[in-house]
Design an enzyme around this catalytic site. Structure first.
Site, PDB file in Angstrom:
ATOM      1  N   GLU A 187      55.838  80.025 -19.081  1.00 60.64           N
ATOM      2  CA  GLU A 187      55.142  79.623 -20.313  1.00 60.64           C
ATOM      3  C   GLU A 187      54.425  80.810 -20.945  1.00 60.64           C
ATOM      4  O   GLU A 187      54.306  80.900 -22.166  1.00 60.64           O
ATOM      5  CB  GLU A 187      54.170  78.472 -20.000  1.00 60.64           C
ATOM      6  N   GLY A 242      58.779  71.067 -15.916  1.00 56.84           N
ATOM      7  CA  GLY A 242      58.429  69.957 -16.803  1.00 56.84           C
ATOM      8  C   GLY A 242      59.587  69.059 -17.198  1.00 56.84           C
ATOM      9  O   GLY A 242      59.497  68.305 -18.160  1.00 56.84           O
ATOM     10  N   SER A 272      59.261  70.840 -11.354  1.00 55.91           N
ATOM     11  CA  SER A 272      59.471  69.409 -11.076  1.00 55.91           C
ATOM     12  C   SER A 272      59.388  69.047  -9.599  1.00 55.91           C
ATOM     13  O   SER A 272      60.177  68.240  -9.105  1.00 55.91           O
ATOM     14  CB  SER A 272      60.802  68.941 -11.680  1.00 55.91           C
ATOM     15  N   GLU A 313      60.903  79.904 -10.216  1.00 52.76           N
ATOM     16  CA  GLU A 313      60.710  78.764 -11.115  1.00 52.76           C
ATOM     17  C   GLU A 313      61.784  78.789 -12.187  1.00 52.76           C
ATOM     18  O   GLU A 313      61.619  79.464 -13.217  1.00 52.76           O
ATOM     19  CB  GLU A 313      59.333  78.833 -11.796  1.00 52.76           C
ATOM     20  N   LYS A 336      47.460  74.251 -15.335  1.00 54.57           N
ATOM     21  CA  LYS A 336      47.776  74.608 -16.737  1.00 54.57           C
ATOM     22  C   LYS A 336      46.571  74.323 -17.649  1.00 54.57           C
ATOM     23  O   LYS A 336      45.442  74.387 -17.188  1.00 54.57           O
ATOM     24  CB  LYS A 336      49.050  73.882 -17.177  1.00 54.57           C
TER      25      LYS A 336
END
Ligand code: 13P
Length: 253
Positions: free
Chosen positions: A98, A174, A214, A168, A10
């Site tokens: 994201e 996160g 995670s 995902e 990221k």
């Protein structure tokens, strides 16, 4: 087949100093342990790709976190597939939640990016997944089907063995909350079914289906081994080489 471990670094490693510290640790971990020959992919910010790709190991590969679909020209701020390829990338993460959330990426754009990545000989890691609200409403399968079908439009079936699909769940990214192994397995079956529908079994079987959200050394077994996934996409833990490689060992044990 060995299970693949992909690190999404990221927007981290803010300076040359930080990058070099990370690479030093990574090299130490790669040298110190008896790392089996499972495939390891690291996706740093594009600006660090060239430096990362100097690390030559036969099972370590590199990727970008996004790419534009045009080859070159007046597209201020964008990076093209051939650019990242020339900087040492062989993979590219596309459609990450994201990017969908903060940059408004839509399935149609993601589809163009996948086509362009494939044309340029890159392996796209295509992310799909439902939000917490969609899960609550029981829409998980519907959302993933729609995302996947749009992403795979007009993709040549002979390219399926060069595509990775990453499940995902947005709520698991996160958060330290993970789906059960059974929930992940159900989504894997769904993804497989859709790919078979579109491309025929022979070709569909070529795509790897992995899990992200995670993943750490405690959740690796449940999210990858027990669920029958082909690998993992790791966020936070990829910033700690020791932990990252430990996950790789667990899923390949
Ligand atoms: P975390 O592993 O930090 O939850 O992030 C997952 C992710 O977004 C990988 O692409």
């Amino acid at each position: 087949m060995e299970k693949i471990i992909i690190g999404n670094l990221k927007m981290n490693l803010l300076s040359v100093v930080e990058r070099e510290q990370y690479l030093k640790l990574l090299k130490k971990e790669l040298a110190g342990k008896k790392i089996k020959n499972f495939p390891i992919v690291l996706c740093p910010p594009a600006i660090h790709l060239e430096a990362f790709s100097k690390l030559k190991r036969k099972n370590v590969f590199f990727g970008a976190q996004n790419v534009f679909w045009k080859r070159s020209g007046s597209f201020t701020g964008e990076i093209s597939p051939s650019m990242i390829k020339n900087m040492g990338a062989q993979f590219v993460i596309l459609g990450h939640s994201e990017r969908r959330k903060y940059f408004g990426e839509k399935d149609e754009e993601i589809n163009q990016k996948i086509s362009s990545a494939l044309r340029n000989g890159l392996i796209p890691i295509v992310c799909v997944g439902e939000t917490a609200l969609e899960k609550e409403k029981g829409q998980t399968f519907r959302i993933i089907s729609a995302q996947l079908k749009k992403a795979m439009q007009r993709i040549n079936r002979t390219k399926l063995n060069q595509i990775i699909i990453a499940y995902e769940p947005v709520w698991a990214v996160g958060s330290d909350i993970i789906p059960s192994a059974n929930e992940i397995m159900q989504v894997k079956i769904l993804i497989k079914k859709i790919l078979v529908e579109i491309f025929e079994k022979k070709y569909a079987n070529g795509a790897r289906i992995i899990y992200g959200g995670s993943v750490n050394s405690k959740t690796a077994k449940e999210t990858c081994l027990d669920s029958g996934m082909d690998g993992v996409l790791v966020g936070r833990e990829s910033l700690i080489p020791f932990e990252f490689l430990k996950i790789g060992q667990i899923i390949n044990s």
